[in-house]
Write a protein that holds these residues in place. Structure first.
Motif, short mmCIF file in Angstrom:
data_model
loop_
_atom_site.label_atom_id
_atom_site.label_comp_id
_atom_site.label_asym_id
_atom_site.label_seq_id
_atom_site.Cartn_x
_atom_site.Cartn_y
_atom_site.Cartn_z
N ALA A 137 0.81 -1.21 0.00
CA ALA A 137 0.00 0.00 0.00
C ALA A 137 0.84 1.26 0.00
O ALA A 137 0.36 2.34 -0.35
N GLN A 138 2.12 1.13 0.40
CA GLN A 138 3.01 2.29 0.45
C GLN A 138 3.85 2.43 -0.81
O GLN A 138 4.53 3.44 -0.99
N ALA A 139 3.81 1.44 -1.71
CA ALA A 139 4.61 1.47 -2.94
C ALA A 139 3.91 2.35 -3.97
O ALA A 139 2.93 1.95 -4.58
N GLN A 140 4.40 3.55 -4.15
CA GLN A 140 3.76 4.54 -5.01
C GLN A 140 4.25 4.47 -6.46
O GLN A 140 3.55 4.87 -7.38
N GLU B 128 -7.97 -10.19 -11.78
CA GLU B 128 -8.71 -10.48 -13.01
C GLU B 128 -8.42 -9.46 -14.10
O GLU B 128 -8.25 -9.81 -15.27
N MET B 129 -8.34 -8.18 -13.71
CA MET B 129 -8.03 -7.14 -14.70
C MET B 129 -6.64 -7.34 -15.28
O MET B 129 -6.42 -7.16 -16.47
N THR C 26 0.82 -2.68 -12.31
CA THR C 26 0.49 -1.70 -13.36
C THR C 26 -0.99 -1.35 -13.32
O THR C 26 -1.37 -0.18 -13.47
N VAL C 27 -1.85 -2.36 -13.11
CA VAL C 27 -3.28 -2.09 -13.00
C VAL C 27 -3.55 -1.17 -11.83
O VAL C 27 -4.30 -0.18 -11.94
N ASN C 28 -2.95 -1.47 -10.68
CA ASN C 28 -3.14 -0.60 -9.51
C ASN C 28 -2.60 0.80 -9.76
O ASN C 28 -3.17 1.79 -9.29
N ALA D 115 -5.96 7.34 -11.69
CA ALA D 115 -7.31 7.81 -11.97
C ALA D 115 -7.97 8.36 -10.71
O ALA D 115 -8.68 9.38 -10.75
N THR D 116 -7.71 7.70 -9.59
CA THR D 116 -8.26 8.17 -8.32
C THR D 116 -7.74 9.56 -7.97
O THR D 116 -8.50 10.44 -7.53
#
Length: 246
Positions: free
Chosen positions: A60-63, A204-205, A215-217, A223-224
């Motif tokens: 969660a901290q990997a930006q 799944e994505m 990459t998806v995240n 986008a967020t």
């Protein structure tokens, strides 16, 4: 020595390669970090937020990262955050330092030293550096480079620390600019949001789009930020209201 007032195209890496680019996008900053990683003989890098106490997830901290997603999954599954000497040091210090997974394992007090070594060895990043950084607003983070090369010299550590500070500031400037911008989404960001709206998980994505989970995240997190949302659900809702996705 890095000239912070120089045009990025004039900066040179230790392998003699020049850094060409304007650094006007997150992808450009990531590209240059990759060049630096290669030039110094590392396998990859990660830009981290400083975990707050109580945080259980390194992923969660990997930006921004090229470290394998499997590394973060295994690290979090083993719950290695709590007893990490590195995390503890990053919370209290702004001095750059080297790391060796085997040495750090001996300093853990939770009996998870062998598990930590295994996670780093499997990812081929048992040694490297952590470079605490901050932006103009004082927000703190860290850039880490990891690999299997010998321990860096003091001169290398100083040079890497200068690069890290320079690029982290540029990266946060780009992110702030993007947040103030029109909020327009890229094709990939819209595609990820469409699948998210259809109820697909990140795994799944990644399979559908032939991308890594990281990459998806990355696209979903970007986008967020662009839509000034607080989570993925709100991002999908805002994108639907704006007509960006059906």
């Amino acid at each position: 020595m890095i000239d912070f007032n120089a045009d990025i195209s004039s900066l040179m890496l230790p392998n003699g390669r020049s850094v060409v680019g304007s650094l006007d996008s997150e992808d450009e900053v990531k590209r240059v970090l990759g060049l630096i990683s290669d030039a110094y003989g590392f396998r990859g890098f990660t830009v981290l937020g400083i975990p707050e106490r109580g945080c259980r997830s390194l992923a969660a901290q990997a930006q921004l990262t090229t470290w394998p997603s499997e590394f973060f999954r295994r690290y979090d599954d083993a719950r290695l955050m709590d007893g990490s000497p590195v995390v503890q040091k990053l919370r209290r210090s702004t001095i750059p330092f080297t790391y060796d997974a085997h040495e750090l394992a001996r300093r853990r007090l939770d009996g998870k030293g062998d598990a930590a070594v295994s996670v780093f060895e499997e990812a081929n990043i048992p040694r490297g550096v952590y470079l605490p950084v901050h932006d103009a607003a004082g927000h703190r983070g860290a850039i880490a480079f990891g690999g299997e090369r010998p321990v860096v010299s003091n001169d290398e550590l100083q040079a890497l620390n200068l690069w890290a500070g320079f690029l982290y500031c540029r990266w946060t400037e780009v992110r702030s600019r993007d947040r103030r911008g029109s909020g327009s989404l890229s094709r990939r960001e819209i595609e990820c949001l469409r699948w998210a709206a259809a109820g697909k998980t990140t795994v799944e994505m990644a399979r559908i789009m032939a991308l890594s989970e990281y990459t998806v995240n990355h696209y979903l997190n970007r986008a967020t930020r662009k839509l000034d949302s607080v989570n993925r659900v709100q991002t999908v809702a805002k994108a639907m209201r704006a007509g960006l996705i059906n």
